[in-house]
Design a protein around this motif. Sequence first.
Motif, mmCIF file in Angstrom:
data_model
loop_
_atom_site.group_PDB
_atom_site.id
_atom_site.type_symbol
_atom_site.label_atom_id
_atom_site.label_comp_id
_atom_site.label_asym_id
_atom_site.label_seq_id
_atom_site.Cartn_x
_atom_site.Cartn_y
_atom_site.Cartn_z
ATOM 1 N N THR A 23 0.864 -1.181 0.000
ATOM 2 C CA THR A 23 0.000 0.000 0.000
ATOM 3 C C THR A 23 0.901 1.231 0.000
ATOM 4 O O THR A 23 1.384 1.656 1.040
ATOM 5 C CB THR A 23 -0.968 -0.016 1.200
ATOM 6 N N ARG A 24 1.167 1.736 -1.184
ATOM 7 C CA ARG A 24 2.099 2.844 -1.401
ATOM 8 C C ARG A 24 1.361 4.175 -1.458
ATOM 9 O O ARG A 24 0.137 4.217 -1.608
ATOM 10 C CB ARG A 24 2.834 2.670 -2.756
ATOM 11 N N ALA A 25 2.126 5.251 -1.347
ATOM 12 C CA ALA A 25 1.583 6.574 -1.659
ATOM 13 C C ALA A 25 1.464 6.636 -3.183
ATOM 14 O O ALA A 25 2.473 6.659 -3.883
ATOM 15 C CB ALA A 25 2.526 7.660 -1.155
ATOM 16 N N ARG A 27 0.561 8.520 -6.499
ATOM 17 C CA ARG A 27 0.384 9.905 -6.968
ATOM 18 C C ARG A 27 0.338 9.955 -8.489
ATOM 19 O O ARG A 27 -0.507 10.621 -9.057
ATOM 20 C CB ARG A 27 1.509 10.788 -6.434
ATOM 21 N N TYR A 78 -3.637 23.356 -0.776
ATOM 22 C CA TYR A 78 -2.558 22.358 -0.734
ATOM 23 C C TYR A 78 -1.337 22.883 -1.490
ATOM 24 O O TYR A 78 -0.203 22.816 -1.010
ATOM 25 C CB TYR A 78 -3.028 21.026 -1.333
ATOM 26 N N ILE A 93 10.975 16.770 0.634
ATOM 27 C CA ILE A 93 11.352 15.373 0.343
ATOM 28 C C ILE A 93 12.511 15.281 -0.664
ATOM 29 O O ILE A 93 13.379 14.413 -0.559
ATOM 30 C CB ILE A 93 10.108 14.590 -0.135
ATOM 31 N N THR A 110 10.385 9.831 -5.560
ATOM 32 C CA THR A 110 9.244 10.175 -4.701
ATOM 33 C C THR A 110 9.000 11.673 -4.725
ATOM 34 O O THR A 110 7.852 12.136 -4.726
ATOM 35 C CB THR A 110 9.509 9.688 -3.258
ATOM 36 N N ALA A 114 5.645 13.556 -5.673
ATOM 37 C CA ALA A 114 4.971 14.504 -4.766
ATOM 38 C C ALA A 114 4.700 15.829 -5.487
ATOM 39 O O ALA A 114 3.622 16.422 -5.335
ATOM 40 C CB ALA A 114 5.824 14.728 -3.523
ATOM 41 N N LEU A 117 1.706 15.313 -7.678
ATOM 42 C CA LEU A 117 0.427 15.326 -6.955
ATOM 43 C C LEU A 117 0.010 16.757 -6.631
ATOM 44 O O LEU A 117 -1.162 17.122 -6.774
ATOM 45 C CB LEU A 117 0.519 14.500 -5.665
ATOM 46 N N TRP A 172 -0.958 9.744 1.661
ATOM 47 C CA TRP A 172 -1.019 10.513 2.921
ATOM 48 C C TRP A 172 -0.408 11.890 2.677
ATOM 49 O O TRP A 172 0.736 11.976 2.227
ATOM 50 C CB TRP A 172 -0.196 9.759 3.976
ATOM 51 N N THR A 173 -1.110 12.949 2.913
ATOM 52 C CA THR A 173 -0.506 14.278 2.764
ATOM 53 C C THR A 173 -0.902 15.180 3.925
ATOM 54 O O THR A 173 -1.948 14.978 4.564
ATOM 55 C CB THR A 173 -0.902 14.997 1.444
ATOM 56 N N THR A 174 -0.040 16.172 4.155
ATOM 57 C CA THR A 174 -0.262 17.078 5.290
ATOM 58 C C THR A 174 0.075 18.539 4.996
ATOM 59 O O THR A 174 -0.208 19.398 5.834
ATOM 60 C CB THR A 174 0.618 16.651 6.492
ATOM 61 N N VAL A 175 0.693 18.838 3.856
ATOM 62 C CA VAL A 175 1.220 20.208 3.716
ATOM 63 C C VAL A 175 0.124 21.275 3.601
ATOM 64 O O VAL A 175 0.411 22.458 3.766
ATOM 65 C CB VAL A 175 2.237 20.364 2.556
ATOM 66 N N ALA A 213 8.591 -1.193 -1.020
ATOM 67 C CA ALA A 213 9.631 -0.196 -1.303
ATOM 68 C C ALA A 213 10.871 -0.476 -0.457
ATOM 69 O O ALA A 213 10.835 -1.303 0.458
ATOM 70 C CB ALA A 213 9.087 1.195 -0.996
ATOM 71 N N ARG A 215 13.270 -0.078 2.406
ATOM 72 C CA ARG A 215 13.075 0.351 3.791
ATOM 73 C C ARG A 215 14.272 -0.088 4.621
ATOM 74 O O ARG A 215 15.017 -0.991 4.209
ATOM 75 C CB ARG A 215 11.800 -0.263 4.371
HETATM 76 C C1 FMN Z 1 3.115 12.482 8.407
HETATM 77 C C2 FMN Z 1 3.206 12.345 6.920
HETATM 78 C C3 FMN Z 1 3.093 13.457 6.129
HETATM 79 C C4 FMN Z 1 3.152 13.359 4.733
HETATM 80 N N1 FMN Z 1 2.951 14.467 3.971
HETATM 81 C C5 FMN Z 1 2.964 14.351 2.622
HETATM 82 C C6 FMN Z 1 2.599 15.465 1.800
HETATM 83 O O1 FMN Z 1 2.213 16.523 2.296
HETATM 84 N N2 FMN Z 1 2.647 15.300 0.458
HETATM 85 C C7 FMN Z 1 2.990 14.114 -0.130
HETATM 86 O O2 FMN Z 1 3.007 14.040 -1.371
HETATM 87 N N3 FMN Z 1 3.308 13.031 0.618
HETATM 88 C C8 FMN Z 1 3.283 13.115 1.975
HETATM 89 N N4 FMN Z 1 3.533 12.021 2.742
HETATM 90 C C9 FMN Z 1 3.776 10.709 2.084
HETATM 91 C C10 FMN Z 1 5.215 10.264 2.208
HETATM 92 O O3 FMN Z 1 6.007 10.975 1.313
HETATM 93 C C11 FMN Z 1 5.229 8.755 1.913
HETATM 94 O O4 FMN Z 1 4.530 8.095 2.909
HETATM 95 C C12 FMN Z 1 6.638 8.191 1.855
HETATM 96 O O5 FMN Z 1 7.376 8.825 0.852
HETATM 97 C C13 FMN Z 1 6.622 6.699 1.559
HETATM 98 O O6 FMN Z 1 6.011 6.476 0.327
HETATM 99 P P1 FMN Z 1 5.708 4.996 -0.170
HETATM 100 O O7 FMN Z 1 4.769 4.359 0.812
HETATM 101 O O8 FMN Z 1 5.070 5.137 -1.484
HETATM 102 O O9 FMN Z 1 6.980 4.250 -0.197
HETATM 103 C C14 FMN Z 1 3.410 12.101 4.134
HETATM 104 C C15 FMN Z 1 3.498 10.972 4.935
HETATM 105 C C16 FMN Z 1 3.367 11.079 6.311
HETATM 106 C C17 FMN Z 1 3.397 9.824 7.154
#
Ligand code: FMN
Length: 227
Positions: A23-25, A27, A78, A93, A110, A114, A117, A172-175, A213, A215
């Motif tokens: 389960t990847r991020a 985008r 965002y 990142i 990555t 990002a 996205l 997952w995003t937070t910015v 990925a 790790r």
């Molecule tokens: C607390 C947290 C904040 C994150 N914020 C962002 C974000 O704002 N934008 C984004 O594109 N990815 C964000 N990510 C995703 C991370 O970049 C991603 O989980 C990490 O690179 C691993 O990616 P993968 O699971 O595809 O390997 C965030 C992840 C976490 C846990």
Amino acid sequence: MTADPNAPTPTLPLSAEQLLTTTRAVRKRLDFDRPVPRALLRECVEAALQAPSGSNRWAMQFVIVTDPERRRALADVYRAGYALYREMDGVYIGSVDKGDEELNRQQQRTARSADHLAENMHRAPALVVACAPGRAEGDVAPIRKTTLLGSVLPGMWSFMLAARLRGLGTAWTTVHLFKEQDAADVLGIPNDAVTMGALTPVAFTKGTDFRPALRPDPDSVIHWDRW
Ligand SMILES: Cc1cc2nc3c(=O)[nH]c(=O)nc-3n(C[C@H](O)[C@H](O)[C@H](O)COP(=O)(O)O)c2cc1C
């Protein structure tokens, strides 16, 4: 022939281990042109509610944005947050040096994803924000902060796992939280009474073959018996 409305939702044939490790991020592989039925999003929330929550209070709320104008407005916030984040050397990142060529290559991939996205967030058929009712700031006991977000974020991860099982991608995003008040205003969230956790786009993925990925070695992060 019409589809049986009581038929179970088709899910991907993944083992629990595969689900957890793939389960990847997502985008770049989000299919922005394929609508996501509300029923699927509801099922993901149903799975999320099975996650742990402090005192079993189920203190998680989900704002699911499908309206195109509101998606655009949230994505604009965002992007404004992302622009600030992109300037943060050592935090952005793409500016993190992992000290290893292969890991740095993954990191740069990555970062490009990002960036992509951020440019395209509004195109996802649904944007989901997990929220915690309450605020825990300033001079409050640390346990209150931990409990507040700790009652929402496991649910959000369950939402994402349930989404992956249904062929949906999330990230997952937070910015957007760099512009927290603006995001709250777009969503009608009372920012003094509700804490936003994470924001994720949701869309069907282009293909379903995601891989584990790179790790760290587990031994590098385990502290047996004491730190
Ligand atoms: C607390 C947290 C904040 C994150 N914020 C962002 C974000 O704002 N934008 C984004 O594109 N990815 C964000 N990510 C995703 C991370 O970049 C991603 O989980 C990490 O690179 C691993 O990616 P993968 O699971 O595809 O390997 C965030 C992840 C976490 C846990």
